[in-house]
Design a protein around this motif. Sequence first.
Motif, short mmCIF file in Angstrom:
data_model
loop_
_atom_site.label_atom_id
_atom_site.label_comp_id
_atom_site.label_asym_id
_atom_site.label_seq_id
_atom_site.Cartn_x
_atom_site.Cartn_y
_atom_site.Cartn_z
N GLU A 139 -20.42 10.54 -1.31
CA GLU A 139 -21.00 9.59 -0.37
C GLU A 139 -21.35 10.23 0.98
O GLU A 139 -22.47 10.07 1.48
CB GLU A 139 -20.05 8.41 -0.15
CG GLU A 139 -20.62 7.33 0.75
CD GLU A 139 -19.72 6.12 0.83
OE1 GLU A 139 -20.19 5.06 1.28
OE2 GLU A 139 -18.52 6.24 0.47
N LYS B 95 -15.37 -2.49 -7.20
CA LYS B 95 -15.11 -2.02 -5.84
C LYS B 95 -14.99 -3.20 -4.88
O LYS B 95 -14.16 -3.19 -3.95
CB LYS B 95 -16.22 -1.08 -5.38
CG LYS B 95 -15.98 -0.50 -3.99
CD LYS B 95 -17.07 0.47 -3.59
CE LYS B 95 -16.80 1.06 -2.21
NZ LYS B 95 -17.86 2.01 -1.79
N GLU C 202 0.86 -1.18 0.00
CA GLU C 202 0.00 0.00 0.00
C GLU C 202 0.91 1.24 0.00
O GLU C 202 2.11 1.13 -0.20
CB GLU C 202 -0.96 -0.02 1.19
CG GLU C 202 -1.93 -1.20 1.12
CD GLU C 202 -2.98 -1.18 2.22
OE1 GLU C 202 -3.10 -0.14 2.90
OE2 GLU C 202 -3.66 -2.20 2.42
N ARG D 67 -9.67 4.44 -9.63
CA ARG D 67 -11.02 4.81 -10.04
C ARG D 67 -11.05 6.04 -10.95
O ARG D 67 -12.03 6.28 -11.64
CB ARG D 67 -11.89 5.05 -8.82
CG ARG D 67 -11.48 6.20 -7.92
CD ARG D 67 -12.34 6.26 -6.68
NE ARG D 67 -11.88 7.27 -5.74
CZ ARG D 67 -12.35 7.39 -4.51
NH1 ARG D 67 -13.29 6.58 -4.08
NH2 ARG D 67 -11.87 8.33 -3.70
N CYS D 68 -9.96 6.82 -10.93
CA CYS D 68 -9.92 7.98 -11.82
C CYS D 68 -9.88 7.56 -13.28
O CYS D 68 -10.13 8.37 -14.18
CB CYS D 68 -8.71 8.86 -11.50
SG CYS D 68 -7.10 8.05 -11.70
N CYS E 119 -7.11 11.88 -13.34
CA CYS E 119 -6.09 11.37 -12.42
C CYS E 119 -5.09 12.44 -12.00
O CYS E 119 -4.28 12.21 -11.11
CB CYS E 119 -5.34 10.21 -13.08
SG CYS E 119 -6.38 8.77 -13.42
N TRP F 15 -20.41 7.33 -5.40
CA TRP F 15 -19.14 6.69 -5.74
C TRP F 15 -17.93 7.62 -5.56
O TRP F 15 -16.80 7.19 -5.74
CB TRP F 15 -19.20 6.19 -7.18
CG TRP F 15 -20.09 5.02 -7.31
CD1 TRP F 15 -21.37 5.02 -7.79
CD2 TRP F 15 -19.81 3.67 -6.93
NE1 TRP F 15 -21.89 3.75 -7.74
CE2 TRP F 15 -20.97 2.91 -7.22
CE3 TRP F 15 -18.70 3.04 -6.38
CZ2 TRP F 15 -21.03 1.53 -6.97
CZ3 TRP F 15 -18.77 1.68 -6.14
CH2 TRP F 15 -19.92 0.94 -6.44
N ASN F 16 -18.16 8.88 -5.25
CA ASN F 16 -17.06 9.84 -5.07
C ASN F 16 -16.17 9.95 -6.32
O ASN F 16 -14.96 10.14 -6.21
CB ASN F 16 -16.19 9.46 -3.86
CG ASN F 16 -16.95 9.60 -2.56
OD1 ASN F 16 -17.76 10.50 -2.39
ND2 ASN F 16 -16.70 8.70 -1.62
N ARG G 113 -9.74 2.44 -5.17
CA ARG G 113 -9.55 3.84 -4.80
C ARG G 113 -8.42 4.46 -5.61
O ARG G 113 -8.50 5.62 -6.04
CB ARG G 113 -9.26 3.93 -3.31
CG ARG G 113 -8.90 5.33 -2.81
CD ARG G 113 -8.61 5.30 -1.33
NE ARG G 113 -8.11 6.60 -0.86
CZ ARG G 113 -7.72 6.83 0.39
NH1 ARG G 113 -7.78 5.87 1.29
NH2 ARG G 113 -7.27 8.01 0.74
N LYS G 114 -7.37 3.69 -5.85
CA LYS G 114 -6.21 4.21 -6.56
C LYS G 114 -6.49 4.41 -8.04
O LYS G 114 -6.03 5.40 -8.64
CB LYS G 114 -5.04 3.24 -6.38
CG LYS G 114 -3.75 3.70 -7.06
CD LYS G 114 -2.61 2.74 -6.76
CE LYS G 114 -1.31 3.21 -7.39
NZ LYS G 114 -0.20 2.28 -7.09
N LEU H 38 -8.18 -1.92 -2.22
CA LEU H 38 -7.68 -0.55 -2.21
C LEU H 38 -7.34 -0.05 -3.60
O LEU H 38 -7.28 1.16 -3.83
CB LEU H 38 -6.46 -0.45 -1.31
CG LEU H 38 -6.72 -0.44 0.20
CD1 LEU H 38 -5.41 -0.47 0.94
CD2 LEU H 38 -7.52 0.79 0.59
N SER H 39 -7.10 -0.95 -4.53
CA SER H 39 -6.76 -0.53 -5.88
C SER H 39 -7.93 0.19 -6.55
O SER H 39 -7.72 0.98 -7.47
CB SER H 39 -6.35 -1.73 -6.73
OG SER H 39 -5.14 -2.26 -6.25
#
Length: 734
Positions: free
Chosen positions: A339, A310, A189, A321-322, A586, A354-355, A318-319, A315-316
């Motif tokens: 959210e 998701k 991480e 999602r852009c 991103c 989904w932010n 979040r990384k 955690l990927s």
Amino acid sequence: MGDLPAQELGLLTSHCPPTHPVLTHSFVRAPTASGRTPLTCPVALRRLFVLGIGFFSLCFLMTSLGGQFSARRPGDSPFTIRTEGILPTSSEDMLPPGAGLMERIQAIAQNVSDIAVKVDQILRHSLLLHSKVSEGRRDQCEAPSDPKFPDCAGKVEWMRARWTSDPCYAFFGVDGTECSFLTYLSEVEWFCPPLPGRNQTATQMAPKPLPKAQAVFRSNLSHLLELMGSGKESLTFMKKRTKRLTGQWALAAQRLAQKLGGIQRDQKQTLKDSSLSNLGVPPGRGNCPLTVPLPFDLIYTDYHGLQQMKQHMGLSFRKYRCRIRVIDTFGTEPAYNHEEYATLHGYRTNWGYWNLNPKQFMTMFPHTPDNSFMGFVSEELNDTEKQLIKGGKAGNMAVVYGKEASIWKLQGKEKSLGILSKYMEIHGTVYYESQRPPEVPAFVKNHGLLPQPEFQQLLRKAKLFIGFGFPYEGPAPLEAIANGCVFLQSRFSPPHSSLNHEFFRGKPTSREVFSQHPYAENFIGKPHVWTVDYNNSDEFEAAIKAIMRTQVRSGPSQDCPSPRTCRGPLPFLEKIHVAFLLQDFCAAPGPVPPGARAPQSPFVLAPNATHLEWAGNSSSVPGAWPPAHSLRAWLAAAGRACTDVCLDHGLVCEPSFFPMLNSQDAFRKLQVPCDSTESEMNHLYPAFAQPGQECFLQKEPLLFSCAGSSTKYRRLCPCRDFRKGQVALCQDCL
């Protein structure tokens, strides 16, 4: 009961398997109340050893007892333990010769108990030594206080309490020690800085990015058709349509290449769905990130694929999602997308939250400018086809929009159909298998569900394409307009929304819909689109008479007067070009909110003092898209949304310009008297509140929104110009 000899301890621990990232999670044990984790291997050995002894004893007893009923040598006792046996015989040797069965069983049980006690002593001593070693290792690694990694200490605390909750942590080498936590949080991480002596190794192991190839336009679509696959009805329809329009696609690509000139474009790897096998999901339950960089620059999916990603990417998600682009049929407004805000303020639905950057949601129509309007592809007619349509039109033929029988049940439809039937021959395309749907009146000629080419031919003969309020915002009205039909639709009063109509309930939007197809009404309009009150018989009949007198050529499928440049794949390819190459979600966001000490905005008050314009001596923002000099800013009236304010001035709201207006300076230049200025999370900000003379700035970038209004606020709205035929693009966007 004393200390264990060193050779015995060495004999035991020498059989412990070395720590292995794949196997460790099979032996892990939850941390104790003190936060320390016992040695994993001896604990497992103790359990396995005791279990093995018990199992062996049971088998031994069963075998021995069974021997009483089987042939054996004379004189052999069923419980005689020979020298090659494993269990000790000291207790049994002490038994008298005439001891019974129960006495011998008790003796064997006592032997087993003595062995278990001895093993427990060995393992307890080993655990004590490991605890001291582990404590020493813990002291060697401490969570650093580094402002660049503010979440590190909290993540270490979480790992200390929960690292056994997912086997993926053990897979990556976490063993319950502080050093393993920090190694994982820095190398797998990204919450902690690299440990001394390990950062260079990690850098050397990182894969080098592959060189970028240059993107080129292709005229051969065979590879694309192969990728589309087959089997699903929707894929079959798309494949047939693409084949039919292959020539138009190739011509449109050639035109766009000429328009772009020699601009160099990097080729991008795109995933058209959320196939988990392609994404390479991490092991375990999804709490750990991917171990290799994601091979795709862009991922196109829908809400269901988003949920799966998701769940499995950990955690990927979040990384990365852009990089996601969501195909969205109804639009997602920022208030529903954020959210925390949606949960606190009642905007939470089964969709949304989904932010994402709201522009990552891609829609067929511009439901809200907060999303990316992609549109769809309509056929481009050549001159011969246009002449055939013009000569083959039946001036008194109407086709009803709707292939479902339920549409013909809509309230008030009967009176409108009765009026229409006095002037035109009415045709329908309502699906049925063997029997004519009873909802369709007898005077309507129903063709059943038609294949797309046959439906196109029907539209080319008809004068009128009429909708009765549903379905909302489909592509069929634009296809009809492109084939020379007039589209007649009903005006909604009051407007339809989630407050009064079941279709919109639960959708991530608060939009009010004033007609069946707002896009056709707002961006095409008369003579191709007529919007009337169907409940007013006089207005409806007058519209029918006027339409019959009007000569309408093959119209635009989009909002422009020149069908040659507004139909076919070209407009769609232009938007795809922008979405692929110019939209970058991103990149690190700019500082928000700028607050009271923000630098002066590059805007000036327009000569008529109604709005802000880009200052002529201000340089454009490097890399900004759309170009910042296309911005115009208005202060809306109370209760008005920015979407409506911009349309009133012949412009469209552009949410990417909000950060430029999010300052006291913008209010000052508009001569707004701000007695106080606050920065808060609110999807209506920046805005001015009366009474109170308060100015409010936006605190959360994801909540900048063109949608939404309140009688309490006068919203500060960023607008831009747009190209005729391409409302998604400004005049200087290509």
